[in-house]
Design an enzyme around this catalytic site. Structure first.
Site, PDB file in Angstrom:
ATOM      1  N   SER A 167       0.545  -1.276   0.285  1.00 52.16           N
ATOM      2  CA  SER A 167       0.105  -0.261   0.364  1.00 52.16           C
ATOM      3  C   SER A 167       0.719   1.298  -0.178  1.00 52.16           C
ATOM      4  O   SER A 167       0.137   1.797   0.170  1.00 52.16           O
ATOM      5  CB  SER A 167      -0.499   0.079   1.024  1.00 52.16           C
ATOM      6  OG  SER A 167      -2.079  -0.866   1.054  1.00 52.16           O
ATOM      7  N   SER A 186      -5.315   3.466   4.708  1.00 52.89           N
ATOM      8  CA  SER A 186      -5.052   2.310   3.491  1.00 52.89           C
ATOM      9  C   SER A 186      -6.473   1.640   2.811  1.00 52.89           C
ATOM     10  O   SER A 186      -6.487   0.677   2.946  1.00 52.89           O
ATOM     11  CB  SER A 186      -4.132   1.606   4.073  1.00 52.89           C
ATOM     12  OG  SER A 186      -3.030   1.118   2.894  1.00 52.89           O
ATOM     13  N   LYS A 237      -0.599   3.666  -2.623  1.00 50.01           N
ATOM     14  CA  LYS A 237      -1.261   5.145  -2.881  1.00 50.01           C
ATOM     15  C   LYS A 237      -0.509   6.251  -2.313  1.00 50.01           C
ATOM     16  O   LYS A 237      -1.344   6.956  -2.879  1.00 50.01           O
ATOM     17  CB  LYS A 237      -2.027   3.869  -1.098  1.00 50.01           C
ATOM     18  CG  LYS A 237      -2.924   2.920  -1.225  1.00 50.01           C
ATOM     19  CD  LYS A 237      -3.434   2.492   0.087  1.00 50.01           C
ATOM     20  CE  LYS A 237      -4.842   2.163  -0.131  1.00 50.01           C
ATOM     21  NZ  LYS A 237      -3.864   0.385  -0.210  1.00 50.01           N
TER      22      LYS A 237
END
Length: 357
Positions: free
Chosen positions: A128, A185, A131
């Site tokens: 993640s 997340s 992101k």
């Protein structure tokens, strides 16, 4: 005459004796028959009781077996899948700080001086941390943050089967989705941001890779905006570059370091918290952060933080345990605080030769 009477009396006595002799065996036989019948009755009764006991015992056993069948079956947990770093042998690198992350990099943000490095050129899945680039693309596009976006079935994770509190049909603003993606997340939030970008997902992913190339992130590749795919890969060197670029955006700084946020979903209010507990720690002054985890990547963390008066960029990849990435950050913080002006001679560098790739 008396003789005759005596003979008759003798005959009568003999006849009576004979009758008595004959009567006794019959009586004994009758008594024996009665005793046999009684004994058989007793035997049958005992057999019946034994059979009844066996029947009860069988029923109890059946109930016991049935009860056992209803109990949950306890299975041994499957061993965790090794990360790419473990497969490559990166955990074999030793360092004086005894970090649990197989990859680490600490850079002075102002001078670009490398204070600590460990396998910093290794290219690994980044989970993640992806992101953060998703946020860079969305924020730099200057799209309306109050535009409503609905989560659809297309946003459901088919890569890892992860869960989400954002049910299909949930409608939030672009700003809220970006907040949840960076702070908590949220995978469906990040996917929805890419899916609804002008031109759709293919255009969004192309922009992610184009931005990486522009920044000089030569070892980085993106295939989707969430990080669930292990094909999203980068190096500590490239991620430090991304953190430096993302830190220039005040929106990304604010949203990524938010401790918590509430969103209204229908008649419910959902409370989301930051995946990095260090943002609530008063000993830390964090300007930007992002966490990440999939089994292929291990536990990951990137941060910009001020320590001992210095702005530092820290990258930790492929950490061994859930809390070890935070523990590594604490080790680095204590090390910098004890050496506020780090002599170039004591800079730490560790690496191992890659076993696979």
């Amino acid at each position: 005459m008396s003789h005759l009477i005596f003979n008759r009396a003798l005959k009568i006595v003999g006849f009576l004796a004979l009758l008595t002799a004959l009567a006794v065996p019959v009586a004994d036989a009758a008594t024996a028959k009665h005793q046999v019948v009684k004994k058989q009755h007793i035997t049958r009764t005992a057999s019946t009781k034994t059979a009844a006991k066996k029947s009860v015992s069988t029923r109890k056993s059946a109930r016991f077996v049935a009860a056992n069948k209803r109990k949950p079956v306890i299975r041994a947990a499957a061993p965790a899948r090794p990360s790419y770093g473990q497969i490559a042998g990166l955990h074999g690198a030793q360092d004086p700080l005894d970090l649990k992350s197989s990859v680490a990099l600490v850079i002075d943000q102002d001078t670009q001086e490398v204070l600590f490095s460990k396998n910093d050129h290794a290219v690994l899945p980044i989970a993640s941390l992806t992101k953060l680039m998703t946020g860079v693309i969305v924020s730099s596009a200057k799209l309306p943050m109050d535009e409503m976006i609905t989560v659809t079935q297309d946003d459901v994770d088919t890569e890892k089967g992860s869960r989400s509190r954002l049910k299909v049909g949930t409608t939030l603003t672009r700003g809220e989705l970006l907040h949840l993606a960076l702070m908590s997340s949220e995978n469906r939030a990040a996917h929805a941001l890419g899916r609804t970008y002008p031109g759709g997902m293919p255009v969004f992913v192309d922009l992610m890779n184009a931005k990486a190339k522009t920044l000089g992130m030569t070892g980085t590749r993106y295939v989707e905006p969430t990080g669930l795919s292990s094909l999203n890969q980068s190096s500590a060197q490239d991620l430090a570059t991304l953190v430096n670029a993302a830190y220039a955006d005040p929106v990304l700084r604010e949203l990524s370091t938010s401790a918590g946020h509430e969103v209204a979903v229908g008649n419910r209010t959902l409370q989301y918290n930051n995946t990095n507990r260090l943002v609530k720690n008063p000993e830390w002054d964090i300007g930007l952060q992002k966490t990440g985890y999939i089994s292929e990547a291990g536990q990951c963390l990137v941060m910009q933080a001020k320590i001992a008066g210095r702005k530092l960029i820290m990258v930790f990849l492929d950490s061994a345990g859930k809390l070890s990435r935070l523990g590594d950050a604490e080790r680095v913080r204590r090390w910098v605080e004890s050496n506020p002006v780090i002599d170039p001679k004591v800079k730490i560098s560790a690496s191992v030769k890659l076993v696979n790739g």
